[in-house]
Design a protein around this motif. Structure first.
Motif, PDB file in Angstrom:
ATOM      1  N   ARG A   1       2.667  -4.690 -11.973  1.00  0.00           N
ATOM      2  CA  ARG A   1       3.159  -6.168 -12.707  1.00  0.00           C
ATOM      3  C   ARG A   1       3.837  -6.672 -11.685  1.00  0.00           C
ATOM      4  O   ARG A   1       3.784  -8.066 -11.640  1.00  0.00           O
ATOM      5  N   THR A   2       4.688  -6.204 -10.819  1.00  0.00           N
ATOM      6  CA  THR A   2       5.690  -6.858  -9.874  1.00  0.00           C
ATOM      7  C   THR A   2       4.797  -7.323  -8.538  1.00  0.00           C
ATOM      8  O   THR A   2       5.238  -8.479  -7.944  1.00  0.00           O
ATOM      9  N   LEU A   3       3.795  -6.434  -8.161  1.00  0.00           N
ATOM     10  CA  LEU A   3       3.016  -6.874  -6.690  1.00  0.00           C
ATOM     11  C   LEU A   3       1.800  -7.340  -6.934  1.00  0.00           C
ATOM     12  O   LEU A   3       1.055  -7.698  -5.920  1.00  0.00           O
TER      13      LEU A   3
ATOM     14  N   LYS B   1       0.867  -1.215  -0.232  1.00  0.00           N
ATOM     15  CA  LYS B   1       0.250  -0.045   0.166  1.00  0.00           C
ATOM     16  C   LYS B   1       0.863   1.259   0.149  1.00  0.00           C
ATOM     17  O   LYS B   1       0.342   2.195  -0.772  1.00  0.00           O
ATOM     18  N   ASP B   2       1.867   1.226   0.736  1.00  0.00           N
ATOM     19  CA  ASP B   2       2.738   2.390   0.953  1.00  0.00           C
ATOM     20  C   ASP B   2       3.318   2.631  -0.438  1.00  0.00           C
ATOM     21  O   ASP B   2       3.576   3.944  -1.010  1.00  0.00           O
ATOM     22  N   LEU B   3       3.919   1.876  -1.406  1.00  0.00           N
ATOM     23  CA  LEU B   3       4.338   1.765  -2.663  1.00  0.00           C
ATOM     24  C   LEU B   3       3.417   2.472  -3.758  1.00  0.00           C
ATOM     25  O   LEU B   3       3.578   3.370  -4.423  1.00  0.00           O
ATOM     26  N   VAL B   4       2.072   1.870  -3.625  1.00  0.00           N
ATOM     27  CA  VAL B   4       0.997   2.563  -4.254  1.00  0.00           C
ATOM     28  C   VAL B   4       0.555   3.656  -4.067  1.00  0.00           C
ATOM     29  O   VAL B   4       0.459   4.789  -5.170  1.00  0.00           O
ATOM     30  N   ARG B   5       0.613   4.291  -2.931  1.00  0.00           N
ATOM     31  CA  ARG B   5       0.176   5.378  -2.469  1.00  0.00           C
ATOM     32  C   ARG B   5       1.333   6.469  -2.774  1.00  0.00           C
ATOM     33  O   ARG B   5       1.171   7.598  -3.293  1.00  0.00           O
ATOM     34  N   GLY B   6       2.651   6.005  -2.651  1.00  0.00           N
ATOM     35  CA  GLY B   6       3.561   6.813  -3.159  1.00  0.00           C
ATOM     36  C   GLY B   6       3.734   7.081  -4.681  1.00  0.00           C
ATOM     37  O   GLY B   6       3.998   8.269  -5.027  1.00  0.00           O
ATOM     38  N   ALA B   7       3.505   6.141  -5.559  1.00  0.00           N
ATOM     39  CA  ALA B   7       3.457   6.282  -6.915  1.00  0.00           C
ATOM     40  C   ALA B   7       2.406   7.099  -7.065  1.00  0.00           C
ATOM     41  O   ALA B   7       2.384   8.145  -8.176  1.00  0.00           O
ATOM     42  N   LEU B   8       1.193   7.204  -6.611  1.00  0.00           N
ATOM     43  CA  LEU B   8       0.238   8.276  -6.688  1.00  0.00           C
ATOM     44  C   LEU B   8       0.485   9.655  -6.500  1.00  0.00           C
ATOM     45  O   LEU B   8       0.314  10.409  -6.960  1.00  0.00           O
ATOM     46  N   GLU B   9       1.134   9.761  -5.365  1.00  0.00           N
ATOM     47  CA  GLU B   9       1.674  10.923  -4.711  1.00  0.00           C
ATOM     48  C   GLU B   9       2.589  11.590  -5.723  1.00  0.00           C
ATOM     49  O   GLU B   9       2.364  13.121  -5.693  1.00  0.00           O
TER      50      GLU B   9
END
Length: 417
Positions: free
Chosen positions: A225-227, A205-213
């Motif tokens: 793709r990876t997760l 979740k942290d990585l997805v939120r980071g990519a969105l931010e």
């Protein structure tokens, strides 16, 4: 008494005085303080580490342990003071006198100043970060977290040590950057945590939120793709960004191993695991279970690997000590026949490993995280035993999320109580 007999006795007395240190070991000298620490009697426990203020051979290890006692007591500024001095002392070069160095070869290293294990030097910076985070001095905490992995990088590059970077420190720094609204640095920290420990639960979740931010469609595609991130999870993350903050529990579990003489060769140290009652913590908010902790940094594993990496050097030194004792004994025999054998036996009996270590360290550091709407929550936890049972409730006080994007940090240390 005949002169020759007097000479024999004088030499033997001198040998015994030199090779058998009269002072108690650090472990035995501080055992009561460690027991009081385990009972959360931090005021009394601190008294056992008063020698942290004295310039002696054990000052560094006294500082290590007193710093954690003070941290757990909530005396963060005093803990920071101890840790900073410990950091300075561990950097001082040890110019040991030749006579003292000879003594460490033929007997033991307890007569020299304790310089700490490499992993202990690293954890000084991590406890500095925890103290600063508790004081909400996030910038100082971030600097200390970076110092953790900077020290590890130096050990890997210059010391040629096979150390993994510290996922706990990396994640803590990322969390603090996020709390400050600095998503560029927070996202870098979460990605580095992923590189160190890709299987940690909260990271997805942290990585997805980071990519969105940071508005990176390329990174978002990477996580899909990876997760295996779904479109539904992306929409949920977008909603979390708009509507929630987080409660993060930093959990220190049990006690790290302690050093004992190796059963295979008593002149070498060996880490022995200590009994630990718990293996994880369950976080509750307003009576509802919301998260379970995961191990982000295993102190016990690192300590054992650290000592194992030093074994070749330790063995070489002890072998040299055996040879040196033979030479010394033979030389004494030339002056007083028969006494050399007695002295060799005395030196062999006195030859002991250095068993000093940071005894108040936890076995491991763990993290739990949950996204929640802004508001105030009554936080409690239950500790999960090694057998899988769950202990009674422990009160953590109030966790407040002031606005969307805010993070409430909680901390707890299991002391097997």
């Amino acid at each position: 008494m005949r002169p020759k007999e007097f000479q024999r006795r004088l030499l033997l007395t001198a040998a015994l005085v030199f090779f058998f240190p009269s002072c108690a070991s650090y472990t035995s000298a501080t055992r009561q303080g460690l027991d009081q620490f385990g009972r959360r009697d931090f005021t009394e426990a601190e008294k056992a580490y008063a020698k942290a203020d004295e310039d002696g051979v054990d000052q560094l290890v006294y500082l290590f342990d007193r710093a954690i006692v003070r941290y757990e007591a909530g005396r963060y500024q005093d803990s920071i003071k101890d840790l900073r001095l410990a950091d300075d002392l561990s950097e001082i070069k040890d110019y040991t006198a030749l006579a003292t160095e000879l003594a460490t070869v033929v007997t033991n290293e307890r007569i020299t100043p304790y310089k700490g294990e490499e992993f202990e030097h690293v954890l000084v910076s991590m406890y500095l970060a925890l103290n600063f985070a508790a004081l909400r001095q996030d910038e100082n905490a971030q600097v200390a977290c970076r110092q953790v992995n900077r020290k590890l990088e130096l050990l890997r590059s210059e010391g040629k040590r096979n150390y993994d970077l510290n996922a706990f420190a990396q994640y803590l720094a990322a969390t603090l950057f996020e709390r400050d609204g600095n998503w560029n640095n927070a996202y870098v920290g979460y990605k580095k945590t992923y590189e160190i420990s890709p299987d940690l639960g909260p990271l997805k979740k942290d990585l997805v939120r980071g990519a969105l931010e940071i508005d990176s469609s390329a990174d978002l595609h990477r996580w899909k793709r990876t997760l295996g991130v779904s479109d539904q999870e992306v929409r949920a993350a977008q909603k979390e960004i708009r509507e929630t903050g987080a409660v993060v529990l930093l959990y220190a579990n049990g006690f790290a191993p302690e050093k004992i003489p190796s059963p295979t060769w008593h002149e070498l140290p060996e880490y022995r695991t200590r009994w630990n009652k718990h293996r994880a913590a369950h976080l509750y908010l307003d009576g509802k279970e919301v998260a379970r902790t995961e191990i982000f940094y295993d102190v016990q594993k690192v300590a054992m690997e650290n000592l194992k990496a030093k074994y070749a050097t330790l063995i070489a030194k002890r072998v040299g000590g055996v040879v040196a004792r033979e030479v010394i004994g033979d030389q004494i025999d030339k002056k007083a026949e028969g006494l050399g054998t007695i002295v060799k036996i005395a030196m062999a009996a006195a030859s002991q490993p250095d068993l000093r270590s940071w005894l108040t360290l936890p076995k491991d550091f763990q993290v739990a995280r949950v996204q929640m709407a802004p508001g105030r929550y009554h936080a409690t936890l239950r500790l999960e035993t090694e057998g899988g049972a769950v202990d009674g409730e422990k009160d953590l006080g109030e966790a407040e999320i002031k606005r969307a994007g805010d993070i409430a940090l909680l901390s707890y240390r299991s002391l097997n109580d």
